[in-house]
Design an enzyme around this catalytic site. Structure first.
Site, PDB file in Angstrom:
ATOM      1  N   HIS A 139       0.850  -1.189   0.000  1.00  0.00           N
ATOM      2  CA  HIS A 139       0.000   0.000   0.000  1.00  0.00           C
ATOM      3  C   HIS A 139       0.887   1.242   0.000  1.00  0.00           C
ATOM      4  O   HIS A 139       1.805   1.356   0.814  1.00  0.00           O
ATOM      5  CB  HIS A 139      -0.899  -0.008   1.240  1.00  0.00           C
ATOM      6  CG  HIS A 139      -1.831   1.154   1.309  1.00  0.00           C
ATOM      7  ND1 HIS A 139      -2.862   1.350   0.406  1.00  0.00           N
ATOM      8  CD2 HIS A 139      -1.884   2.201   2.172  1.00  0.00           C
ATOM      9  CE1 HIS A 139      -3.501   2.458   0.713  1.00  0.00           C
ATOM     10  NE2 HIS A 139      -2.935   2.990   1.774  1.00  0.00           N
ATOM     11  N   LYS A 160      -0.905  10.730   1.414  1.00  0.00           N
ATOM     12  CA  LYS A 160       0.019  10.203   0.395  1.00  0.00           C
ATOM     13  C   LYS A 160      -0.391  10.637  -1.014  1.00  0.00           C
ATOM     14  O   LYS A 160       0.436  11.152  -1.780  1.00  0.00           O
ATOM     15  CB  LYS A 160       0.069   8.670   0.480  1.00  0.00           C
ATOM     16  CG  LYS A 160       0.551   8.128   1.807  1.00  0.00           C
ATOM     17  CD  LYS A 160       0.658   6.616   1.808  1.00  0.00           C
ATOM     18  CE  LYS A 160      -0.692   5.937   1.677  1.00  0.00           C
ATOM     19  NZ  LYS A 160      -1.577   6.201   2.838  1.00  0.00           N
ATOM     20  N   ASP A 178      -2.130   4.046  -4.496  1.00  0.00           N
ATOM     21  CA  ASP A 178      -2.887   3.141  -3.640  1.00  0.00           C
ATOM     22  C   ASP A 178      -2.223   1.772  -3.500  1.00  0.00           C
ATOM     23  O   ASP A 178      -1.936   1.329  -2.402  1.00  0.00           O
ATOM     24  CB  ASP A 178      -4.333   2.979  -4.138  1.00  0.00           C
ATOM     25  CG  ASP A 178      -5.172   2.199  -3.138  1.00  0.00           C
ATOM     26  OD1 ASP A 178      -5.154   2.554  -1.947  1.00  0.00           O
ATOM     27  OD2 ASP A 178      -5.822   1.228  -3.538  1.00  0.00           O
ATOM     28  N   ARG A 244      16.519  14.038  13.319  1.00  0.00           N
ATOM     29  CA  ARG A 244      16.694  15.464  13.060  1.00  0.00           C
ATOM     30  C   ARG A 244      17.924  15.752  12.196  1.00  0.00           C
ATOM     31  O   ARG A 244      17.913  16.638  11.359  1.00  0.00           O
ATOM     32  CB  ARG A 244      16.804  16.241  14.378  1.00  0.00           C
ATOM     33  CG  ARG A 244      15.531  16.120  15.217  1.00  0.00           C
ATOM     34  CD  ARG A 244      15.562  17.072  16.392  1.00  0.00           C
ATOM     35  NE  ARG A 244      15.561  18.466  15.960  1.00  0.00           N
ATOM     36  CZ  ARG A 244      15.610  19.495  16.793  1.00  0.00           C
ATOM     37  NH1 ARG A 244      15.676  19.288  18.106  1.00  0.00           N
ATOM     38  NH2 ARG A 244      15.607  20.727  16.344  1.00  0.00           N
TER      39      ARG A 244
END
Length: 312
Positions: A139, A160, A178, A244
């Site tokens: 997916h 997305k 998808d 980070r």
């Protein structure tokens, strides 16, 4: 997901001419490897891989010409086994009459290719590896960003498809939305494509399904692409810790191929399309030998050392 290829499909995807056995084009190809008979032409069949496509070129045919017609027929009949998918003759050369007879007896097609033998071998192998390779579905969304395949993953509703749509508007290309069908092209390459029923389509909540090729043109879509990077979109919370500096790289194993993965926090006001673009550009810079995180850490170490000297 298991796939198969018939001789008919091989002919459709190439310019090969059918010389013999048009009625046997439904035969299935089960191996990604092809074979050029060598020692078998001398009569040694102990390790003959009869289940592969048999390819003959100038070398094989010139050797066969040296045999007597009786010898040729014996050898050709031994080459033509029930499980043999087909014979391909390269360089538009004419197969021996004895091979034609043996193939007709065994129900095996003979195809004629215009290209030289090594080119035929490469083209057929590439086709079979892509069609017969083990496949899985995941997916997500696959987009070609600056020539790199970026697979965007994340929970349902995280954004997305919306991110992919903005990337398409910025000139990048959609491969799959998808559901992504993935297969291993070689030891280091993972390929992704859209299932036929979803090809060129994208679903945006509140709008519905849109045809990207119709709206943005043929240049906005791509049938398949290598997967180079995974960008996982995760909803931001105070409890979650996100990378980070970018010094720690996560890797995901998909069909025995190692794919780098980064996780991007999703917050209101963040432009995810630009972040995905930057992720792709930064990854490309790393593959070319430049790592911004390593440069920062190196400069930080130098600064610490200089401060230590001043204190001494």
């Amino acid at each position: 997901m298991s796939n198969s290829v018939t001789i008919q499909e091989l002919v459709k995807t190439s310019s090969y001419k059918i010389l013999v056995g048009e009625e046997f084009l439904n035969k299935k190809i089960t191996s990604t490897e092809i074979y050029r008979p060598g020692v078998e032409l001398t009569g040694y069949f102990a390790f003959y891989p009869s289940w592969r496509i048999q390819l003959m070129g100038q070398t094989e045919l010139s050797f066969i010409e040296r045999m007597t017609p009786e010898e040729r027929l014996v050898i050709m009949r031994r080459l033509c086994q029930k499980e043999t998918p087909c014979f391909i003759i390269s360089r538009n050369m004419t197969p021996p009459i004895e091979l034609i007879k043996a193939c007709q007896e065994a129900g095996i097609p003979i195809l004629q290719a215009q290209s030289k033998t090594t080119r035929v071998s490469s083209n057929v192998t590439n086709l079979l590896e892509s069609r017969l390779a083990e496949r899985i579905s995941m997916h997500g969304v696959l987009v070609d960003v600056f020539g790199m395949g970026v697979m965007i993953t994340g929970d349902s509703g995280v954004g997305k498809s919306e991110t992919a749509l903005e990337l398409i508007q910025k000139g990048h290309r959609l491969v799959a939305d998808d559901r992504i069908d993935l297969y291993q092209h070689d030891e280091d390459t993972l390929m992704g494509e859209s299932p036929p029923i979803l090809r060129h389509l994208i679903e945006i909540r509140g709008i519905g399904i849109m045809d990207v090729m119709t709206l943005f043109g043929a240049g906005a879509v791509k049938q398949s692409n290598e997967v180079n990077l995974i960008v996982n979109l995760a909803l931001w919370t105070k409890e979650k810790k996100f990378e980070r500096l970018g010094s720690t790289e996560e890797v995901v194993n998909i069909l025995d191929v190692q794919i780098p993965k980064i996780t991007v926090p999703v917050k209101t006001g963040r432009n995810l399309a630009i972040i995905v673009e930057m992720a792709a550009m930064n990854f490309r810079a790393k593959t070319m030998g430049y790592n911004a995180a390593e440069t920062f850490e190196r400069n930080l170490d130098l600064l610490i050392k200089e401060n230590s000297k001043e204190e001494d």
